[in-house]
Scaffold this motif. Structure first.
Motif, PDB file in Angstrom:
ATOM      1  N   VAL A 299     -38.810 -32.529  29.031  1.00 12.30           N
ATOM      2  CA  VAL A 299     -38.459 -32.337  30.436  1.00 12.30           C
ATOM      3  C   VAL A 299     -37.010 -31.892  30.566  1.00 12.30           C
ATOM      4  N   ALA A 300     -36.133 -32.434  29.727  1.00 14.61           N
ATOM      5  CA  ALA A 300     -34.736 -32.000  29.750  1.00 14.61           C
ATOM      6  C   ALA A 300     -34.620 -30.518  29.411  1.00 14.61           C
ATOM      7  N   MET A 301     -35.413 -30.042  28.439  1.00 11.31           N
ATOM      8  CA  MET A 301     -35.415 -28.614  28.102  1.00 11.31           C
ATOM      9  C   MET A 301     -35.955 -27.783  29.256  1.00 11.31           C
ATOM     10  N   LEU A 302     -36.975 -28.291  29.925  1.00  9.11           N
ATOM     11  CA  LEU A 302     -37.538 -27.580  31.072  1.00  9.11           C
ATOM     12  C   LEU A 302     -36.538 -27.507  32.213  1.00  9.11           C
ATOM     13  N   CYS A 303     -35.760 -28.561  32.381  1.00  9.95           N
ATOM     14  CA  CYS A 303     -34.776 -28.593  33.483  1.00  9.95           C
ATOM     15  C   CYS A 303     -33.675 -27.562  33.278  1.00  9.95           C
ATOM     16  N   ARG A 304     -33.406 -27.180  32.037  1.00 13.17           N
ATOM     17  CA  ARG A 304     -32.400 -26.144  31.807  1.00 13.17           C
ATOM     18  C   ARG A 304     -32.809 -24.816  32.424  1.00 13.17           C
TER      19      ARG A 304
ATOM     20  N   GLY B 265     -46.369 -29.611  23.941  1.00 11.33           N
ATOM     21  CA  GLY B 265     -45.307 -30.356  23.279  1.00 11.33           C
ATOM     22  C   GLY B 265     -43.945 -29.922  23.783  1.00 11.33           C
ATOM     23  N   ASN B 266     -42.910 -30.547  23.258  1.00 11.07           N
ATOM     24  CA  ASN B 266     -41.544 -30.227  23.677  1.00 11.07           C
ATOM     25  C   ASN B 266     -41.146 -28.811  23.298  1.00 11.07           C
ATOM     26  N   GLU B 267     -41.724 -28.284  22.209  1.00  6.58           N
ATOM     27  CA  GLU B 267     -41.403 -26.919  21.801  1.00  6.58           C
ATOM     28  C   GLU B 267     -41.885 -25.915  22.851  1.00  6.58           C
ATOM     29  N   GLY B 268     -43.092 -26.128  23.373  1.00  8.45           N
ATOM     30  CA  GLY B 268     -43.574 -25.254  24.431  1.00  8.45           C
ATOM     31  C   GLY B 268     -42.755 -25.387  25.696  1.00  8.45           C
ATOM     32  N   ALA B 269     -42.282 -26.609  25.981  1.00  5.74           N
ATOM     33  CA  ALA B 269     -41.430 -26.800  27.153  1.00  5.74           C
ATOM     34  C   ALA B 269     -40.118 -26.052  27.007  1.00  5.74           C
ATOM     35  N   LEU B 270     -39.593 -25.974  25.788  1.00  2.85           N
ATOM     36  CA  LEU B 270     -38.370 -25.216  25.556  1.00  2.85           C
ATOM     37  C   LEU B 270     -38.568 -23.739  25.877  1.00  2.85           C
ATOM     38  N   ALA B 271     -39.675 -23.161  25.406  1.00  4.20           N
ATOM     39  CA  ALA B 271     -39.958 -21.754  25.694  1.00  4.20           C
ATOM     40  C   ALA B 271     -40.238 -21.537  27.179  1.00  4.20           C
ATOM     41  N   MET B 272     -40.935 -22.479  27.813  1.00  2.56           N
ATOM     42  CA  MET B 272     -41.206 -22.350  29.241  1.00  2.56           C
ATOM     43  C   MET B 272     -39.915 -22.412  30.049  1.00  2.56           C
ATOM     44  N   GLY B 273     -38.988 -23.277  29.645  1.00  2.00           N
ATOM     45  CA  GLY B 273     -37.699 -23.329  30.333  1.00  2.00           C
ATOM     46  C   GLY B 273     -36.938 -22.022  30.215  1.00  2.00           C
TER      47      GLY B 273
ATOM     48  N   VAL C  50     -45.298 -20.424  23.191  1.00  2.00           N
ATOM     49  CA  VAL C  50     -44.106 -19.586  23.008  1.00  2.00           C
ATOM     50  C   VAL C  50     -44.432 -18.133  23.315  1.00  2.00           C
ATOM     51  N   ALA C  51     -45.548 -17.629  22.788  1.00  2.00           N
ATOM     52  CA  ALA C  51     -45.922 -16.237  23.035  1.00  2.00           C
ATOM     53  C   ALA C  51     -46.279 -16.004  24.500  1.00  2.00           C
ATOM     54  N   PHE C  52     -46.968 -16.957  25.095  1.00  5.40           N
ATOM     55  CA  PHE C  52     -47.349 -16.810  26.502  1.00  5.40           C
ATOM     56  C   PHE C  52     -46.110 -16.831  27.401  1.00  5.40           C
ATOM     57  N   SER C  53     -45.160 -17.706  27.094  1.00 13.70           N
ATOM     58  CA  SER C  53     -43.941 -17.791  27.902  1.00 13.70           C
ATOM     59  C   SER C  53     -43.136 -16.505  27.830  1.00 13.70           C
ATOM     60  N   ALA C  54     -43.224 -15.804  26.692  1.00 11.57           N
ATOM     61  CA  ALA C  54     -42.534 -14.521  26.585  1.00 11.57           C
ATOM     62  C   ALA C  54     -43.080 -13.511  27.588  1.00 11.57           C
TER      63      ALA C  54
END
Length: 646
Positions: free
Chosen positions: A283-288, A251-259, A228-232
């Motif tokens: 993956v769905a969160m990343l696709c957003r 995990g999916n939480e990191g994918a959400l921040a990466m998206g 999360v911090a890195f994606s910021a």
């Protein structure tokens, strides 16, 4: 231990070249071509002699490979066991070298001491552009030395520091050094021990650096907080093109921040997220984020827990996003089905450059299997629809009314009826109604099916609602944390806002302060509503003048505190401040809360000062009158009831 200073090295170098100069003066009648060849050979001899003298001084065995390849621009001394002293001798020889531009010293156990010698050498040598110090046990002391090299050196373009045991605290050295160094283009920090706090410092690195184009952070331990911090930092970065974050357990939480970061990043071209514990939901969160990104060309998602659903989501993003730049998607461990192949063919007609690497055809949709229908529930629903009783259905075979019939008769009756049960469900039903294998079916067990079914249904609904609520709360918490990190690392005129301050500083922006990620959950969001990812509406926090005269002041009453919570009462008719709060009722919060809880008692609440103690008696009389009316309805034909009403 005797040391060899660089000043003495320069003198010895001049001493070695003095007779060579005399020889050149004696051969003044030689041609220019011959003189150039002699100068080059003399230079090579001087470096080799200098290296041999340094090895003799520090007491190490010279590396013959180095002496044989002085003419090459790339010196590969990996796995030679140099150690700190061997690195010192090599640094002495390379001080005056102007030919070598790539130096590979991986796996030589040079430690922090050898890194110090290289630091001194790189202060004088400006021809080395690529340096490999992987697997050398540099640890924290070596990280500090390398950071000093990055601060002072102006020639290094790439550096490999994989497998050196760097920890979270060491990441700050690199973040501080690369905030001013814009000449380094490639940095490899893989196979280290960066965790959540290290992700914060590395996110700051991305936010402040203006030259790095390739960053390898694979095989670390960033996990969710670090991701999360890195994606910021990635969200505000404007230079990075190649990023490797594989084997970090996002995990999916990191994918959400990466998206969320990919929605705004417009420079990243290559992204590696292999083996990060992503599922179809991640993956769905990343696709957003991919729906808004028009620069990413290569996306690697191999060795994650994906199925056909995740593969279909990725291809659908490419198909439905005209401006996408995706050319390669790697999901090589995923088995797909024919629907995916057909969709990929249709997508490739619109995007002919797309290349999707999958494991093969033969996969399936990873949905939960449909819940098996309870045969007892099927019979109960059948009887309810036709308004029948159990005895009405089985009275042809149960002449005595004992609700016990033979198994053969029960099976035949169910098969001949219109109840939608197959053969397996009928056998299951018989086993449940005849547990003791007596040959008689006791169908009284069907009587309690409806009650049990309703209890199970309510329990299942509560579980689903609880799970959805927890998932939403978790997603909102991650997005708020991500946005707080973005606010912390967002540069403003080459400066960054400190996430620790809740008030606006009139003196100007401040430098970033390394606030722990755990404290970002408690940051006041009222001053950073423009960064809100979840589109929180905070207009209710800044209330207008109440009554036209008195400015709004926060109070400690429960009713007033409810207006400081984000979006809790947006859909409620009582959320409008003008309706629920008045200038006179500012301190009458208990009454206001009571009126909200019981809307039918508003007139009682407002006229409370005028009420007397007879109010309970009035309610009691009203109840008695209602009771008499009920008595009249019950005894409609009796005379006594008529007299009572009178």
């Amino acid at each position: 231990m005797s040391t060899l200073s660089f000043e003495s090295l320069c003198l010895k170098d001049d001493d070695c070249s003095f007779p060579i100069q005399l020889q050149v003066m004696e051969d003044e009648f030689d041609t220019d071509l011959e003189s150039d060849e002699k100068e080059e050979s003399n230079k090579e001899m001087s470096i080799s002699e200098l290296y041999l003298q340094a090895c003799k001084l520090v007491g190490v065995v010279p590396v013959s490979y180095f002496l044989r390849n002085l003419e090459s621009a790339t010196i590969t001394l990996s796995h030679h066991g140099l150690g700190p002293l061997g690195c010192k001798a090599l640094a002495i020889a390379l001080v005056s070298d102007m030919h070598i531009n790539t130096l590979e010293l991986a796996d030589n156990h040079i430690q922090a001491e050898g890194a110090k010698y290289l630091l001194e050498m790189l202060r004088a040598n400006f021809t080395i552009h690529h340096l490999d110090l992987s697997n050398n046990c540099l640890q924290s002391a070596g990280a500090e030395c390398v950071a000093k090299v990055l601060l002072d050196n102006i020639s290094l373009k790439s550096m490999k520091l994989s497998g050196n045991g760097f920890t979270d605290d060491d990441a700050k050295y690199f973040a501080d050094a690369l905030s001013t160094n814009s000449r380094l283009k490639e940095l490899d920090l893989s196979h280290n021990e960066f965790c959540g706090k290290g992700g914060e410092h590395l996110g700051q690195l991305l936010a402040n650096n203006e030259g790095l184009e390739l960053l390898d952070l694979s095989w670390n331990h960033l996990r969710m907080k670090g991701a999360v911090a890195f994606s910021a930092g990635l969200k505000v970065n404007m230079m990075l093109k190649h990023l490797d974050l594989s084997w970090n357990g996002f995990g999916n939480e990191g994918a959400l921040a990466m998206g969320e970061a990919l929605k705004f990043n417009n420079t990243l071209v290559h992204l590696n997220l292999n083996n990060n514990r992503l599922t179809n939901e991640g993956v769905a969160m990343l696709c957003r984020g991919l729906e808004f990104n028009d620069t990413l060309q290569v996306l690697l998602l191999a060795y994650n827990s994906l199925t056909v659903e995740g593969a279909l989501a990725l291809v659908n993003v490419v198909k439905n996003t005209p401006k996408t730049a995706l050319e390669e998607i790697n999901i090589c461990n995923v088995l797909v089905n024919e629907n995916f192949v057909h969709l990929l063919e249709v997508t490739c007609q619109e995007h002919p450059g797309l290349d999707v690497q999958y494991g093969g055809v033969g996969g399936f949709i990873a949905k939960k299997p449909p819940k098996r229908v309870d045969p007892m529930k099927v019979i109960q629903d059948y009887l309810d629809q036709r308004k029948l009783r159990l005895w009405d259905f089985f009275r042809n075979i149960d002449k005595d009314g004992t609700m016990r019939v033979p198994v053969a008769d029960f099976r035949k009756a169910v098969q001949q009826s219109s109840i939608p049960l197959n053969r397996y469900q009928i056998e299951e039903l018989i086993q449940r109604l005849d547990r003791d294998r007596t040959g008689m079916v006791d169908y009284r067990g069907l009587a309690d099916t409806r009650k049990q079914m309703m209890r199970d249904h309510r329990r299942q609904l509560r579980k689903v609602e609880s799970r959805q609520k927890k998932e939403k709360q978790k997603s909102d918490r991650i997005l708020k944390t991500f946005q707080s990190a973005v606010e912390a690392v967002t540069p403003r005129s080459s400066m960054v806002i400190s996430p620790g301050g809740t008030k606006e500083d009139s003196s100007g922006p401040q430098h970033f302060s390394a606030t722990p990620l755990s404290s970002w959950h408690h940051i006041v969001m009222s001053n950073s509503s423009r960064y809100s990812v979840s589109n929180l509406s905070n207009e209710h926090v800044h209330l207008p003048m109440l009554g036209g005269t008195t400015p709004y002041r926060p109070t400690s009453s429960p009713a007033m505190r409810s207006y400081s919570q984000p979006n809790l009462l947006d859909d409620s008719p009582h959320s409008a401040p003008s309706k629920s709060i008045s200038a006179q009722g500012l301190h009458s919060d208990p009454e206001m809360g009571h009126s909200k809880l019981s809307p039918t008692a508003n007139h009682l609440t407002r006229s409370r000062p005028a009420l007397n103690t007879k109010l309970p008696e009035v309610k009691a009389k009203t109840k008695k009158v209602k009771k008499k009316k009920v008595t009249k309805r019950v005894d409609k034909g009796s005379k006594n009831a008529t007299q009572t009403v009178k």
